[in-house]
Design a protein around this motif. Structure first.
Motif, PDB file in Angstrom:
ATOM      1  N   LYS A 142      -3.029  -6.292   0.628  1.00  0.00           N
ATOM      2  CA  LYS A 142      -4.191  -5.379   0.629  1.00  0.00           C
ATOM      3  C   LYS A 142      -5.154  -5.633  -0.519  1.00  0.00           C
ATOM      4  O   LYS A 142      -5.696  -4.702  -1.111  1.00  0.00           O
ATOM      5  N   ASP A 147      -4.333 -10.539   2.648  1.00  0.00           N
ATOM      6  CA  ASP A 147      -4.109  -9.681   3.813  1.00  0.00           C
ATOM      7  C   ASP A 147      -2.816  -8.891   3.671  1.00  0.00           C
ATOM      8  O   ASP A 147      -2.766  -7.690   3.952  1.00  0.00           O
ATOM      9  N   GLN A 149      -8.309  -4.487  -6.527  1.00  0.00           N
ATOM     10  CA  GLN A 149      -8.300  -5.346  -5.337  1.00  0.00           C
ATOM     11  C   GLN A 149      -9.188  -6.568  -5.521  1.00  0.00           C
ATOM     12  O   GLN A 149      -8.868  -7.650  -5.026  1.00  0.00           O
ATOM     13  N   GLU A 191       2.511  -1.745  -0.179  1.00  0.00           N
ATOM     14  CA  GLU A 191       2.650  -3.120   0.272  1.00  0.00           C
ATOM     15  C   GLU A 191       4.111  -3.390   0.631  1.00  0.00           C
ATOM     16  O   GLU A 191       5.024  -2.766   0.103  1.00  0.00           O
ATOM     17  N   GLY A 241      -2.529  -5.246  -5.577  1.00  0.00           N
ATOM     18  CA  GLY A 241      -2.737  -4.795  -4.207  1.00  0.00           C
ATOM     19  C   GLY A 241      -2.632  -3.285  -4.078  1.00  0.00           C
ATOM     20  O   GLY A 241      -2.211  -2.579  -4.998  1.00  0.00           O
ATOM     21  N   ALA A 242      -3.023  -2.797  -2.892  1.00  0.00           N
ATOM     22  CA  ALA A 242      -2.962  -1.358  -2.627  1.00  0.00           C
ATOM     23  C   ALA A 242      -1.513  -0.903  -2.545  1.00  0.00           C
ATOM     24  O   ALA A 242      -0.601  -1.693  -2.311  1.00  0.00           O
TER      25      ALA A 242
END
Length: 307
Positions: free
Chosen positions: A279, A276, A94, A156, A152-153
């Motif tokens: 993530k 945003d 991240q 998504e 990203g996490a």
């Protein structure tokens, strides 16, 4: 040099007015609400009008390819540099994604346009728009989103088609303007005046919106190990790459100086949206925008003197 300092002082005061809105909240309108409205008005109306005005008149040719190559290669090499730094420092995914976006994508339009326009003149509008629409924006909407999704996490949202991102007012305005330009269609006198008046509103709205986006609350000591390499790449290595490329592409004089300074701008604001959505570390990215923007008030005069 005095003109450069005067311009940055004016930009700083206007940004501070935007930052002050965050504290005072006139009419109970938060900074985020106000920024959303202003940026939407700019993106959907004033920016397309300015793109149409500038590219309709611009000298589109070999120099356009030079600007596009300089912007694209500078961004790609900065992505590689920030990725290698993140690997060596063993950043988590991240943080790696946020650092790459912050270090590789400059604020070529929101800050670059008003600064360069004040320093070098109105002709830089064409340069800035071409670097944005022909270099940075295509990379943001393709490679930038791919990187954000990769780091990203999990879970998504599924991305839209790449082509869907180019179905936007500025790109359509650019397409229409280039067609009219290449076909040598003259601009009606009444329309030229209207386009110029609307274009004049873009710069102050952009700077004020940038001030709305800055928040000292996002600055955290724990983020300093990530911010330091981001600042070095964004404000020093990336302009050095752009300067090397400008010489390689035979850019000279004011076009060379303006193009390199546009690449030397701080981190783009739009990256917070990608952080945003996918993530990434949004707090880290917001801090990068704030710190690089503040430090650019010192780095830009230095680059101006070098160039």
């Amino acid at each position: 040099m005095r003109g450069m300092n005067t311009t940055l002082m004016q930009m700083t005061v206007l940004m501070l007015c935007g930052a002050g809105w965050r504290v005072l909240m006139p009419n109970r309108l938060s900074a985020d609400q106000t920024r959303l409205v202003l940026t939407s008005v700019v993106y959907y109306f004033f920016m397309p009008v300015m793109v149409l005005d500038v590219l309709w008149r611009a000298d589109i040719g070999w120099q356009s390819l030079q600007y596009s190559a300089l912007g694209s290669i500078s961004i790609l090499l900065s992505i590689v540099a920030s990725w290698m730094t993140a690997k060596l420092c063993r950043f988590k995914n991240q943080q790696t994604g946020a650092v790459i976006l912050a270090a590789a994508f400059p604020n070529v339009t929101y800050l670059g346009l008003p600064v360069l326009e004040q320093i070098f003149g109105d002709w830089t509008r064409s340069l800035v728009i071409q670097i944005d629409l022909f270099a940075e924006a295509p990379l943001v909407y393709t490679l930038g989103i791919m990187l954000a999704r990769h780091y990203g996490a999990t879970g998504e949202p599924k991305p839209k088609s790449v082509l869907a991102f180019f179905n936007a007012p500025p790109f359509w305005a650019a397409f229409v303007a280039v067609v009219l330009n290449l076909n040598q269609v003259p601009i009606p006198f009444w329309l030229a005046g209207l386009l110029q008046k609307c274009s004049g509103a873009v710069a102050p709205l952009m700077i004020f919106s940038l001030g709305l986006a800055l928040s000292w609350r996002d600055i955290r000591v724990r983020n300093l190990p990530f911010i330091a390499p981001t600042v070095l790449i964004k404000l020093w290595l990336m302009p050095l790459i752009a300067l090397w490329l400008a010489n390689l592409l035979n850019l000279t004089g004011h076009p060379k100086a303006a193009a390199v300074m546009d690449i030397a701008m701080p981190s783009m604001v739009m990256g917070i949206v990608l952080c945003d959505r996918y993530k990434l570390d949004s707090g880290l990215y917001a801090m990068a925008v704030t710190v690089t923007t503040a430090l650019s008030l010192a780095s830009l005069p230095l680059w101006y003197r070098v160039l």
